[in-house]
Scaffold this active site. Sequence first.
Site, short mmCIF file in Angstrom:
data_model
loop_
_atom_site.label_atom_id
_atom_site.label_comp_id
_atom_site.label_asym_id
_atom_site.label_seq_id
_atom_site.Cartn_x
_atom_site.Cartn_y
_atom_site.Cartn_z
N HIS A 76 47.89 33.40 24.56
CA HIS A 76 48.04 34.81 24.87
C HIS A 76 47.43 35.64 23.75
O HIS A 76 46.91 35.09 22.78
CB HIS A 76 49.50 35.17 25.14
CG HIS A 76 50.45 34.77 24.04
ND1 HIS A 76 50.56 35.47 22.87
CD2 HIS A 76 51.31 33.73 23.95
CE1 HIS A 76 51.45 34.89 22.10
NE2 HIS A 76 51.92 33.82 22.73
N LYS A 84 55.41 43.35 17.75
CA LYS A 84 54.27 42.45 17.95
C LYS A 84 53.35 42.99 19.02
O LYS A 84 53.80 43.43 20.05
CB LYS A 84 54.77 41.08 18.41
CG LYS A 84 55.08 40.15 17.26
CD LYS A 84 55.34 38.74 17.76
CE LYS A 84 55.87 37.90 16.62
NZ LYS A 84 56.56 36.70 17.08
N THR A 112 54.02 43.22 26.66
CA THR A 112 54.49 44.40 27.37
C THR A 112 55.92 44.09 27.76
O THR A 112 56.42 43.01 27.51
CB THR A 112 53.67 44.65 28.65
OG1 THR A 112 53.85 43.55 29.52
CG2 THR A 112 52.21 44.81 28.32
#
Length: 430
Positions: free
Chosen positions: A48, A233, A237
């Site tokens: 990610h 961080k 979301t």
Amino acid sequence: MTTKNLIEDLRWRGLIHQTTDEAELSKLLQSEPQTIYIGFDPTASSLHVGHLMQVMMLRRFQQAGHRPIALVGGATGMIGDPSGKSEERNLLSPEQLQSNVDGVGKQMKQFLVFDGSSGAKLLNNFDWMQGYSYLEFLRDVGKNFPVGAMMGKESVRSRLESEAGLSYTEFSYMLLQAYDFVYLCREHNCRIQAGGSDQWGNITAGIDLGRRMLGKQLFGLTAPLLTTSDGRKMGKTEKGAIWLDPDRTSPYEFYQYWINVDDADVMRCIAYLTEIHRDEYDSLAEQTASDPGRRGAQKRLAQWMTELVHGAEGIASAQRATSILFGGEIEKATDAQLGQIFADVPSVETDRSVLSGEGWWIVEALQKSSLVKSSSEARRSIKEGSVYLNNRRVTDMDVRLTEADLASETVLVLRRGKKKYALIRFTTNR
RNA sequence: GGGGGUUUGUCCGAGUGGUUAAAGGAGACGGACUGUAAAUCCGUUCGCUAUGCGUACACAGGUUCGAAUCCUGUAGCCCCCA
């Protein structure tokens, strides 16, 4: 980019948080091509946004002529790194781990060049750890770890002081990572390990072990963590992480994530994550300061990142979708166009016959689309003016949908609020 | 084991036996403004076949014309004594 520039570039980008013996490291990098490694935890089958800093770090070294090793932690992933974690990790099953290692490995190929003289390597520490017996490991490796020093590490100390505590398993984690470094040095002549600043403890543990076991000097380099201006961080979301896998996070969503980066964070993102050069950086910074409304920096960032991760096609479709979604009414489109634009928007199918005669009550259509949870909510939304049909606001609660409302041959676009879309496809069976 | 307290909507938190689907706040969701931002302002925030109806104040039962509000029992949490 030459090695000399590399260090300069990293420093300029703010990517150097801490290093061990910087003078010596710099000399080493300039003497001849080096091998550098970064470890990745296979906690999911996709990387990610949070991993991108590290991936880019390897890429930067490779472009300067060094050989990157992406180490996927099939073994260490079984243990769980306590660094920066407030609680004991749940252990993943071996099957899960294997599929994660495969997924992550596959993604790496997209960012690093795997052939040629400085071709990247993808290694899995499970390969050299699986056959290592506990007794041997304790004798070879454990013997070199004074518990006092281990207790002093931040990752251990903070956990010991907390409620959650620390299991022996996680306590041992650093031995494994330290040994990885030694192994890579011995087998692949890798003398540099990089990572996020939370990896400092693990990296220095490896350096100590390298000195004791091999009598060699190893080097460490950490990058700052990618956080927002208010300390959270980046790459997350409310809905969760922003993945690189297009099946988890569509190119459009990915693109939108960067478009929405706060002014206060955007320049740092560009520095940390892209390969945009200094002159362009400066002009974007200047523009953000003088004309923030244009969001030139965000657009450039989004474009660069999306292109890197999803390719030319990904960026094209993301931008196309953006211009339609944030544009005016949708009319006279074709199914093919809408299908592409709304590829990641939830869609439902229903029988075309509902459109004939009286038509289909908008409240029911909203429920069917899952934009609302109940008919009360549907009515409320219409009253609040947050419902749009083909991007045109619906104000009348009694609206009935008919063939005339189709945006293309068989598709109709519903929207609730500013950004939540749903597609309804009408099918004719038989 | 004995005594006392507490239990409200997503969360926190008011609540006099009678316009209480329940004050207030947070969050969330919308709208206006804007830059697909921040701040601000406004609205909404149980469900339904919807100017009405049904459920709802831990759970079960009771008193009452009427209960989140009173009584009894059960459960959870907290405190004190043993």
